[in-house]
Design a protein around this motif. Structure first.
Motif, PDB file in Angstrom:
ATOM      1  N   ALA A  39      17.700  -9.838  -3.079  1.00  0.00           N
ATOM      2  CA  ALA A  39      17.079 -10.344  -2.057  1.00  0.00           C
ATOM      3  C   ALA A  39      16.262 -11.482  -2.581  1.00  0.00           C
ATOM      4  N   PRO A  40      15.903 -12.547  -1.810  1.00  0.00           N
ATOM      5  CA  PRO A  40      14.899 -13.542  -2.338  1.00  0.00           C
ATOM      6  C   PRO A  40      13.502 -12.784  -2.943  1.00  0.00           C
ATOM      7  N   LYS A  41      13.017 -13.050  -4.139  1.00  0.00           N
ATOM      8  CA  LYS A  41      11.716 -12.760  -4.664  1.00  0.00           C
ATOM      9  C   LYS A  41      10.605 -13.214  -3.794  1.00  0.00           C
ATOM     10  N   VAL A  42       9.399 -12.410  -3.647  1.00  0.00           N
ATOM     11  CA  VAL A  42       8.470 -12.799  -2.771  1.00  0.00           C
ATOM     12  C   VAL A  42       7.344 -12.609  -3.890  1.00  0.00           C
ATOM     13  N   SER A  43       6.317 -13.445  -3.706  1.00  0.00           N
ATOM     14  CA  SER A  43       5.157 -13.337  -4.488  1.00  0.00           C
ATOM     15  C   SER A  43       4.249 -12.258  -4.510  1.00  0.00           C
ATOM     16  N   GLY A  44       3.847 -11.915  -5.516  1.00  0.00           N
ATOM     17  CA  GLY A  44       3.015 -10.322  -5.662  1.00  0.00           C
ATOM     18  C   GLY A  44       1.623 -10.496  -4.886  1.00  0.00           C
ATOM     19  N   SER A  45       1.316 -11.592  -4.464  1.00  0.00           N
ATOM     20  CA  SER A  45       0.004 -11.799  -3.671  1.00  0.00           C
ATOM     21  C   SER A  45      -0.263 -10.765  -2.638  1.00  0.00           C
ATOM     22  N   LYS A  46      -1.207 -10.242  -2.676  1.00  0.00           N
ATOM     23  CA  LYS A  46      -1.824  -9.190  -1.802  1.00  0.00           C
ATOM     24  C   LYS A  46      -2.953  -9.511  -0.911  1.00  0.00           C
ATOM     25  N   ILE A  54       5.369  -7.168   2.596  1.00  0.00           N
ATOM     26  CA  ILE A  54       6.511  -8.102   1.965  1.00  0.00           C
ATOM     27  C   ILE A  54       6.979  -7.716   0.553  1.00  0.00           C
ATOM     28  N   PHE A  55       5.650  -7.739  -0.107  1.00  0.00           N
ATOM     29  CA  PHE A  55       5.829  -7.340  -1.469  1.00  0.00           C
ATOM     30  C   PHE A  55       6.285  -5.953  -1.694  1.00  0.00           C
ATOM     31  N   ARG A  56       5.727  -5.176  -0.949  1.00  0.00           N
ATOM     32  CA  ARG A  56       6.214  -3.553  -1.188  1.00  0.00           C
ATOM     33  C   ARG A  56       7.883  -3.510  -1.051  1.00  0.00           C
ATOM     34  N   VAL A  57       8.157  -4.097   0.226  1.00  0.00           N
ATOM     35  CA  VAL A  57       9.680  -4.234   0.469  1.00  0.00           C
ATOM     36  C   VAL A  57      10.582  -4.983  -0.649  1.00  0.00           C
ATOM     37  N   ASP A  58       9.816  -5.919  -1.280  1.00  0.00           N
ATOM     38  CA  ASP A  58      10.667  -6.622  -2.376  1.00  0.00           C
ATOM     39  C   ASP A  58      10.541  -5.853  -3.426  1.00  0.00           C
ATOM     40  N   MET A  59       9.595  -5.063  -4.024  1.00  0.00           N
ATOM     41  CA  MET A  59       9.597  -4.339  -4.827  1.00  0.00           C
ATOM     42  C   MET A  59      10.749  -2.947  -4.818  1.00  0.00           C
ATOM     43  N   SER A  60      10.685  -2.582  -3.639  1.00  0.00           N
ATOM     44  CA  SER A  60      11.548  -1.502  -3.239  1.00  0.00           C
ATOM     45  C   SER A  60      13.181  -1.983  -3.723  1.00  0.00           C
ATOM     46  N   LEU A  61      13.341  -3.252  -2.924  1.00  0.00           N
ATOM     47  CA  LEU A  61      14.697  -3.615  -3.257  1.00  0.00           C
ATOM     48  C   LEU A  61      15.252  -3.564  -4.778  1.00  0.00           C
ATOM     49  N   GLN A  62      14.193  -4.110  -5.427  1.00  0.00           N
ATOM     50  CA  GLN A  62      14.352  -4.384  -6.818  1.00  0.00           C
ATOM     51  C   GLN A  62      14.502  -3.146  -7.444  1.00  0.00           C
ATOM     52  N   PHE A 121      17.745   3.781 -16.519  1.00  0.00           N
ATOM     53  CA  PHE A 121      16.830   3.134 -15.352  1.00  0.00           C
ATOM     54  C   PHE A 121      15.676   2.253 -15.986  1.00  0.00           C
ATOM     55  N   PHE A 122      14.862   2.814 -16.956  1.00  0.00           N
ATOM     56  CA  PHE A 122      13.974   1.976 -17.516  1.00  0.00           C
ATOM     57  C   PHE A 122      14.448   0.816 -18.239  1.00  0.00           C
ATOM     58  N   ALA A 123      15.645   0.795 -18.657  1.00  0.00           N
ATOM     59  CA  ALA A 123      16.177  -0.540 -19.400  1.00  0.00           C
ATOM     60  C   ALA A 123      16.811  -1.387 -18.443  1.00  0.00           C
ATOM     61  N   VAL A 124      17.302  -0.974 -17.253  1.00  0.00           N
ATOM     62  CA  VAL A 124      17.594  -1.772 -16.209  1.00  0.00           C
ATOM     63  C   VAL A 124      16.532  -2.384 -15.511  1.00  0.00           C
ATOM     64  N   GLN A 125      15.594  -1.942 -15.397  1.00  0.00           N
ATOM     65  CA  GLN A 125      14.322  -2.456 -14.685  1.00  0.00           C
ATOM     66  C   GLN A 125      13.781  -3.485 -15.776  1.00  0.00           C
ATOM     67  N   ALA A 126      13.652  -3.601 -17.013  1.00  0.00           N
ATOM     68  CA  ALA A 126      13.398  -4.409 -17.912  1.00  0.00           C
ATOM     69  C   ALA A 126      14.493  -5.728 -17.792  1.00  0.00           C
ATOM     70  N   ARG A 127      15.517  -5.255 -17.615  1.00  0.00           N
ATOM     71  CA  ARG A 127      16.519  -6.366 -17.596  1.00  0.00           C
ATOM     72  C   ARG A 127      16.620  -7.244 -16.258  1.00  0.00           C
ATOM     73  N   LEU A 128      16.141  -6.552 -15.353  1.00  0.00           N
ATOM     74  CA  LEU A 128      16.108  -7.184 -14.202  1.00  0.00           C
ATOM     75  C   LEU A 128      14.666  -7.942 -13.943  1.00  0.00           C
ATOM     76  N   ILE A 130      11.734  -6.779 -13.926  1.00  0.00           N
ATOM     77  CA  ILE A 130      10.188  -6.172 -13.411  1.00  0.00           C
ATOM     78  C   ILE A 130       9.223  -6.284 -14.323  1.00  0.00           C
ATOM     79  N   GLU A 131       8.090  -6.685 -13.956  1.00  0.00           N
ATOM     80  CA  GLU A 131       7.003  -6.721 -14.699  1.00  0.00           C
ATOM     81  C   GLU A 131       6.671  -5.542 -15.544  1.00  0.00           C
ATOM     82  N   ASP A 132       6.114  -5.515 -16.705  1.00  0.00           N
ATOM     83  CA  ASP A 132       5.961  -4.110 -17.438  1.00  0.00           C
ATOM     84  C   ASP A 132       5.035  -3.027 -16.612  1.00  0.00           C
TER      85      ASP A 132
END
Length: 145
Positions: A39-46, A54-62, A121-128, A130-132
């Motif tokens: 899905a389109p990425k959304v800013s992490g601003s809270k 919206i950030f939580r939904v986006d992170m969950s999708l990732q 799972f760790f490697a795929v998150q990094a490849r996608l 996802i911030e450390d």
């Protein structure tokens, strides 16, 4: 004592994955299907609760996408046992009967399968990308899920 990485992964599948699926708006069947979950990425601003949600939904999708990709890179037997255990909620004897292996063989290999998933799972998150700081690291020796 059980292997900590396998235990982290077991807890992740039982506790965290259902929450991620809920926030991502998909079911266990959706996770196992061939549908693209990106899905389109959304800013992490809270700044406010709507942006936070919206950030939580986006992170969950990732994370759900990372779970799906990690499973798809696993050996077929490992993938099948994990899916039947944590997404189809079958008992060990049902899994053994369905895949044609002895129940003991599956039980003896389960920790190895869970550790393999944790690494992938760790490697795929990094490849996608996802911030450390946001990566769910099931390979840590302390409890994470």
């Amino acid at each position: 004592m059980k292997d900590q990485v396998a235990n982290n992964t077991r807890k992740f599948f039982k506790n965290k994955v259902p929450e991620l699926l809920m926030y991502a708006g998909c079911s266990e069947n959706g996770l196992l299907s061939g549908h693209d979950l990106s899905a389109p990425k959304v800013s992490g601003s809270k700044k406010n609760s709507a942006e936070s949600l919206i950030f939580r939904v986006d992170m969950s999708l990732q994370y759900v996408q990372a779970i799906k990709l990690a499973l798809n890179t696993m050996p077929p037997l490992y993938k099948q046992v994990i899916e039947l255990t944590y997404f189809k909620h079958l008992k060990m004897f049902q899994i053994a009967k369905q895949i044609g292996y002895a129940e003991r063989t599956i039980a003896n290999s389960k920790n190895k399968m869970l550790k393999e998933f944790a690494i992938r799972f760790f490697a795929v998150q990094a490849r996608l990308g996802i911030e450390d700081k946001d990566i769910i690291d099931l390979t840590k020796t302390k409890e994470v899920a």
